[in-house]
Design a protein around this motif. Sequence first.
Motif, PDB file in Angstrom:
ATOM      1  N   VAL A   1     -45.114  19.983  62.950  1.00  0.00           N
ATOM      2  CA  VAL A   1     -44.292  21.056  63.517  1.00  0.00           C
ATOM      3  C   VAL A   1     -42.823  20.790  63.214  1.00  0.00           C
ATOM      4  O   VAL A   1     -42.323  19.693  63.459  1.00  0.00           O
ATOM      5  CB  VAL A   1     -44.505  21.161  65.050  1.00  0.00           C
ATOM      6  N   GLN A   2     -42.147  21.794  62.675  1.00  0.00           N
ATOM      7  CA  GLN A   2     -40.704  21.705  62.413  1.00  0.00           C
ATOM      8  C   GLN A   2     -40.010  22.883  63.074  1.00  0.00           C
ATOM      9  O   GLN A   2     -40.641  23.885  63.404  1.00  0.00           O
ATOM     10  CB  GLN A   2     -40.429  21.731  60.901  1.00  0.00           C
ATOM     11  N   GLY A   3     -38.712  22.762  63.241  1.00  0.00           N
ATOM     12  CA  GLY A   3     -37.949  23.821  63.873  1.00  0.00           C
ATOM     13  C   GLY A   3     -37.478  23.395  65.252  1.00  0.00           C
ATOM     14  O   GLY A   3     -37.655  22.247  65.658  1.00  0.00           O
ATOM     15  N   SER A   4     -36.901  24.317  65.966  1.00  0.00           N
ATOM     16  CA  SER A   4     -36.302  24.020  67.271  1.00  0.00           C
ATOM     17  C   SER A   4     -36.993  24.836  68.364  1.00  0.00           C
ATOM     18  O   SER A   4     -37.154  26.049  68.235  1.00  0.00           O
ATOM     19  CB  SER A   4     -34.809  24.358  67.219  1.00  0.00           C
ATOM     20  N   ILE A   5     -37.425  24.144  69.442  1.00  0.00           N
ATOM     21  CA  ILE A   5     -37.989  24.809  70.614  1.00  0.00           C
ATOM     22  C   ILE A   5     -37.213  24.307  71.826  1.00  0.00           C
ATOM     23  O   ILE A   5     -37.206  23.110  72.104  1.00  0.00           O
ATOM     24  CB  ILE A   5     -39.490  24.504  70.785  1.00  0.00           C
ATOM     25  N   THR A   6     -36.545  25.212  72.528  1.00  0.00           N
ATOM     26  CA  THR A   6     -35.777  24.811  73.709  1.00  0.00           C
ATOM     27  C   THR A   6     -36.256  25.586  74.928  1.00  0.00           C
ATOM     28  O   THR A   6     -36.641  26.756  74.843  1.00  0.00           O
ATOM     29  CB  THR A   6     -34.261  25.039  73.526  1.00  0.00           C
ATOM     30  N   TYR A   7     -36.237  24.891  76.074  1.00  0.00           N
ATOM     31  CA  TYR A   7     -36.623  25.478  77.356  1.00  0.00           C
ATOM     32  C   TYR A   7     -35.450  25.300  78.311  1.00  0.00           C
ATOM     33  O   TYR A   7     -35.008  24.180  78.544  1.00  0.00           O
ATOM     34  CB  TYR A   7     -37.881  24.771  77.883  1.00  0.00           C
ATOM     35  N   LYS A   8     -34.912  26.403  78.782  1.00  0.00           N
ATOM     36  CA  LYS A   8     -33.716  26.397  79.634  1.00  0.00           C
ATOM     37  C   LYS A   8     -32.574  25.618  78.974  1.00  0.00           C
ATOM     38  O   LYS A   8     -31.852  24.876  79.632  1.00  0.00           O
ATOM     39  CB  LYS A   8     -34.044  25.804  81.010  1.00  0.00           C
ATOM     40  N   GLY A   9     -32.458  25.783  77.666  1.00  0.00           N
ATOM     41  CA  GLY A   9     -31.342  25.203  76.927  1.00  0.00           C
ATOM     42  C   GLY A   9     -31.525  23.770  76.473  1.00  0.00           C
ATOM     43  O   GLY A   9     -30.655  23.226  75.796  1.00  0.00           O
TER      44      GLY A   9
END
Length: 308
Positions: free
Chosen positions: A73-81
């Motif tokens: 998995v590549q890329g960006s995953i953010t939760y509440k910043g």
Amino acid sequence: VSMNKEIILKVDDLVVAFHMYQKGFRKGNLEVIHALSLDIRKGEILAVVGSSGSGKSLLAGAVLNLLPGNARVQGSITYKGEPLDAGKCKRYLGTEIAFIPQSVDYLDPLMRVEKQVIGVRGTPKRQKEVFRRYQLSDEAGKMYPCQLSGGMARRVLISSAVMEHPDLIIADEPTPGLNVEMAMETLNHFRELADSGTSVLMITHDIDLAFHVADRIAVFYAGTIVETAPTADFLAGKDALRHPYSRAFIDALPQNGFMPLPGSQPYAGNLPEGCLFADRCECCDEACKGEIAMRTVRNGKVRCVHAT
């Protein structure tokens, strides 16, 4: 949903590939999700729609760190910043973040379902309230998963997700096996939760049901999102949409005469250069063969160089 509201979940340029054996026992990477981006705001329902086999369920697995060991998995995953890493997924899943899986096999076959729904932090009183909401009897709570019908098992999974008051629900095909009335009751409950501040990412192939409750709809094609737009644009008819696949998707609905689109989605291991929809699109030209970025058009986002 106001665009000024806090972004709860943000996915940027997500790529998911699987390291696997291919012809001749050679190992290679099969990329199944490509440059996928989306965001969900507080109190919003975002429905991700698309045909079966387009890779929608892998999006949920990637966000929640539930993919098998051969996934990359590549890329960006953010939760509440903040970055949503494996540790945070484990900590939040079942409390702040609720997951409704597509498969009822997620239920523990050796445990009575009421105990599974109560979990660590629930109470028997709350479990009975939720069961009544989803038309499950006290007797059903005493059963093991193998004793449930498919529709009952689906309602048990949904009950587990709404026991707490999560900030984010990720629902992967929550309505198969439910009759129309129960499916609408479930989605209306999602709407109530969203109106009280819960964000809902709903992955579904049933766009007609999504029309009733979603704030925005994201259209999935061949492993990526090609358009995200307010639900009102989909209800207004295909001319309000931006991507040719979204318009074809609307044409193919029963109420629009089941108008088929020639061709099929490209195989993940043999993707065309540039636009993934190019070989099925009447507007295709040289400009479609380069890299196609997501851009904002008329209060929506689209991956098409010709969108206006």
